[in-house]
Design a protein around this motif. Structure first.
Motif, PDB file in Angstrom:
ATOM      1  N   MET A  87       0.374 -13.673  24.297  1.00 38.06           N
ATOM      2  CA  MET A  87       1.322 -14.405  23.477  1.00 38.06           C
ATOM      3  C   MET A  87       1.697 -13.553  22.267  1.00 38.06           C
ATOM      4  N   ALA A  88       2.950 -13.384  22.018  1.00 40.41           N
ATOM      5  CA  ALA A  88       3.419 -12.594  20.885  1.00 40.41           C
ATOM      6  C   ALA A  88       3.258 -13.380  19.589  1.00 40.41           C
ATOM      7  N   SER A  89       3.103 -12.645  18.516  1.00 38.94           N
ATOM      8  CA  SER A  89       2.942 -13.287  17.210  1.00 38.94           C
ATOM      9  C   SER A  89       4.271 -13.816  16.699  1.00 38.94           C
ATOM     10  N   ASP A  90       4.185 -14.857  15.903  1.00 35.51           N
ATOM     11  CA  ASP A  90       5.337 -15.536  15.330  1.00 35.51           C
ATOM     12  C   ASP A  90       5.768 -14.812  14.051  1.00 35.51           C
ATOM     13  N   GLN A  91       7.058 -14.567  13.891  1.00 34.77           N
ATOM     14  CA  GLN A  91       7.568 -13.860  12.716  1.00 34.77           C
ATOM     15  C   GLN A  91       7.219 -14.592  11.423  1.00 34.77           C
ATOM     16  N   ASN A  92       7.184 -15.911  11.445  1.00 35.07           N
ATOM     17  CA  ASN A  92       6.817 -16.675  10.244  1.00 35.07           C
ATOM     18  C   ASN A  92       5.387 -16.369   9.817  1.00 35.07           C
ATOM     19  N   PHE A  93       4.479 -16.217  10.782  1.00 30.47           N
ATOM     20  CA  PHE A  93       3.092 -15.884  10.451  1.00 30.47           C
ATOM     21  C   PHE A  93       3.018 -14.475   9.858  1.00 30.47           C
ATOM     22  N   VAL A  94       3.743 -13.547  10.449  1.00 30.52           N
ATOM     23  CA  VAL A  94       3.768 -12.174   9.930  1.00 30.52           C
ATOM     24  C   VAL A  94       4.273 -12.173   8.495  1.00 30.52           C
ATOM     25  N   ASN A  95       5.361 -12.871   8.236  1.00 31.17           N
ATOM     26  CA  ASN A  95       5.912 -12.943   6.867  1.00 31.17           C
ATOM     27  C   ASN A  95       4.909 -13.563   5.905  1.00 31.17           C
ATOM     28  N   PHE A  96       4.195 -14.594   6.344  1.00 31.95           N
ATOM     29  CA  PHE A  96       3.188 -15.236   5.513  1.00 31.95           C
ATOM     30  C   PHE A  96       2.105 -14.229   5.116  1.00 31.95           C
ATOM     31  N   VAL A  97       1.603 -13.477   6.088  1.00 27.09           N
ATOM     32  CA  VAL A  97       0.550 -12.488   5.804  1.00 27.09           C
ATOM     33  C   VAL A  97       1.067 -11.440   4.827  1.00 27.09           C
ATOM     34  N   LEU A  98       2.268 -10.930   5.057  1.00 29.85           N
ATOM     35  CA  LEU A  98       2.827  -9.911   4.161  1.00 29.85           C
ATOM     36  C   LEU A  98       2.972 -10.454   2.737  1.00 29.85           C
ATOM     37  N   ASP A  99       3.382 -11.701   2.606  1.00 29.79           N
ATOM     38  CA  ASP A  99       3.552 -12.321   1.282  1.00 29.79           C
ATOM     39  C   ASP A  99       2.218 -12.531   0.572  1.00 29.79           C
ATOM     40  N   GLN A 100       1.139 -12.653   1.305  1.00 30.47           N
ATOM     41  CA  GLN A 100      -0.186 -12.898   0.723  1.00 30.47           C
ATOM     42  C   GLN A 100      -0.746 -11.644   0.045  1.00 30.47           C
ATOM     43  N   ILE A 101      -0.345 -10.468   0.488  1.00 33.87           N
ATOM     44  CA  ILE A 101      -0.948  -9.214   0.012  1.00 33.87           C
ATOM     45  C   ILE A 101      -0.153  -8.669  -1.170  1.00 33.87           C
ATOM     46  N   LYS A 102      -0.819  -8.590  -2.311  1.00 27.73           N
ATOM     47  CA  LYS A 102      -0.178  -8.155  -3.558  1.00 27.73           C
ATOM     48  C   LYS A 102      -0.893  -6.923  -4.126  1.00 27.73           C
ATOM     49  N   ASN A 103      -0.128  -6.071  -4.809  1.00 29.51           N
ATOM     50  CA  ASN A 103      -0.683  -4.910  -5.527  1.00 29.51           C
ATOM     51  C   ASN A 103      -1.565  -4.036  -4.650  1.00 29.51           C
ATOM     52  N   ALA A 104      -1.113  -3.793  -3.429  1.00 30.95           N
ATOM     53  CA  ALA A 104      -1.862  -2.927  -2.506  1.00 30.95           C
ATOM     54  C   ALA A 104      -0.912  -1.928  -1.864  1.00 30.95           C
ATOM     55  N   GLY A 105       0.061  -1.470  -2.630  1.00 33.25           N
ATOM     56  CA  GLY A 105       1.055  -0.554  -2.094  1.00 33.25           C
ATOM     57  C   GLY A 105       2.214  -1.324  -1.473  1.00 33.25           C
ATOM     58  N   VAL A 106       3.080  -0.584  -0.810  1.00 32.52           N
ATOM     59  CA  VAL A 106       4.214  -1.200  -0.126  1.00 32.52           C
ATOM     60  C   VAL A 106       3.715  -1.679   1.233  1.00 32.52           C
ATOM     61  N   ILE A 107       3.674  -2.997   1.419  1.00 33.64           N
ATOM     62  CA  ILE A 107       3.137  -3.599   2.636  1.00 33.64           C
ATOM     63  C   ILE A 107       4.292  -3.875   3.601  1.00 33.64           C
ATOM     64  N   THR A 108       4.177  -3.328   4.804  1.00 36.80           N
ATOM     65  CA  THR A 108       5.202  -3.512   5.820  1.00 36.80           C
ATOM     66  C   THR A 108       4.552  -3.840   7.161  1.00 36.80           C
ATOM     67  N   ALA A 109       5.369  -4.386   8.051  1.00 36.05           N
ATOM     68  CA  ALA A 109       4.916  -4.673   9.415  1.00 36.05           C
ATOM     69  C   ALA A 109       5.882  -3.990  10.373  1.00 36.05           C
ATOM     70  N   LYS A 110       5.326  -3.360  11.386  1.00 37.64           N
ATOM     71  CA  LYS A 110       6.146  -2.713  12.412  1.00 37.64           C
ATOM     72  C   LYS A 110       5.794  -3.336  13.753  1.00 37.64           C
ATOM     73  N   LYS A 111       6.833  -3.748  14.466  1.00 34.77           N
ATOM     74  CA  LYS A 111       6.630  -4.390  15.755  1.00 34.77           C
ATOM     75  C   LYS A 111       6.141  -3.361  16.770  1.00 34.77           C
ATOM     76  N   MET A 112       5.081  -3.741  17.480  1.00 38.33           N
ATOM     77  CA  MET A 112       4.482  -2.853  18.471  1.00 38.33           C
ATOM     78  C   MET A 112       4.087  -3.694  19.685  1.00 38.33           C
ATOM     79  N   PHE A 113       4.797  -3.564  20.777  1.00 29.99           N
ATOM     80  CA  PHE A 113       4.450  -4.242  22.025  1.00 29.99           C
ATOM     81  C   PHE A 113       4.353  -5.755  21.855  1.00 29.99           C
ATOM     82  N   GLY A 114       5.251  -6.330  21.093  1.00 26.75           N
ATOM     83  CA  GLY A 114       5.250  -7.773  20.888  1.00 26.75           C
ATOM     84  C   GLY A 114       4.329  -8.237  19.778  1.00 26.75           C
TER      85      GLY A 114
END
Length: 107
Positions: free
Chosen positions: A1-28
């Protein structure tokens, strides 16, 4: 099952002051980066952080699981995923120990 974009955005929003946080899609699923350094994966709407000695000490009672079949175990972050300060500190601690990405070969 592929991850939901809303969950990915939530995780990215949670991480602060740890550099530029990005997500790259890899195999779903998604690789999670801090300043181009891979530190975790999101698979099946679960956050996995690469294991480090300091990260293990910070977490204390670590839950480890492979993010996908055949993968090495990583720290599975469940209970504290909504604690932005805690998660951000784990990422800051972890990226200090992780190696820089290997330079890409020019064609």
């Amino acid at each position: 099952m592929a991850s939901d974009q809303n969950f990915v955005n939530f995780v990215l929003d949670q991480i602060k002051n740890a550099g530029v946080i990005t997500a790259k899609k890899m195999f779903g699923e998604y690789g999670i980066y801090s300043d181009e350094k891979l530190f975790g994966l999101i698979c099946d709407n679960k956050l996995f952080v690469k294991p480090t000695y300091s990260g293990r000490e910070f977490i204390g009672s670590v839950l480890e699981a492979p993010p996908y079949e055949g993968a090495k175990p990583s720290f599975l972050i469940e209970d504290k995923i909504e604690d932005s300060e805690w998660l951000s500190e784990l990422v800051r601690i972890s990226i200090k120990e992780l190696p820089l990405p290997k330079p890409k070969k020019k064609k």
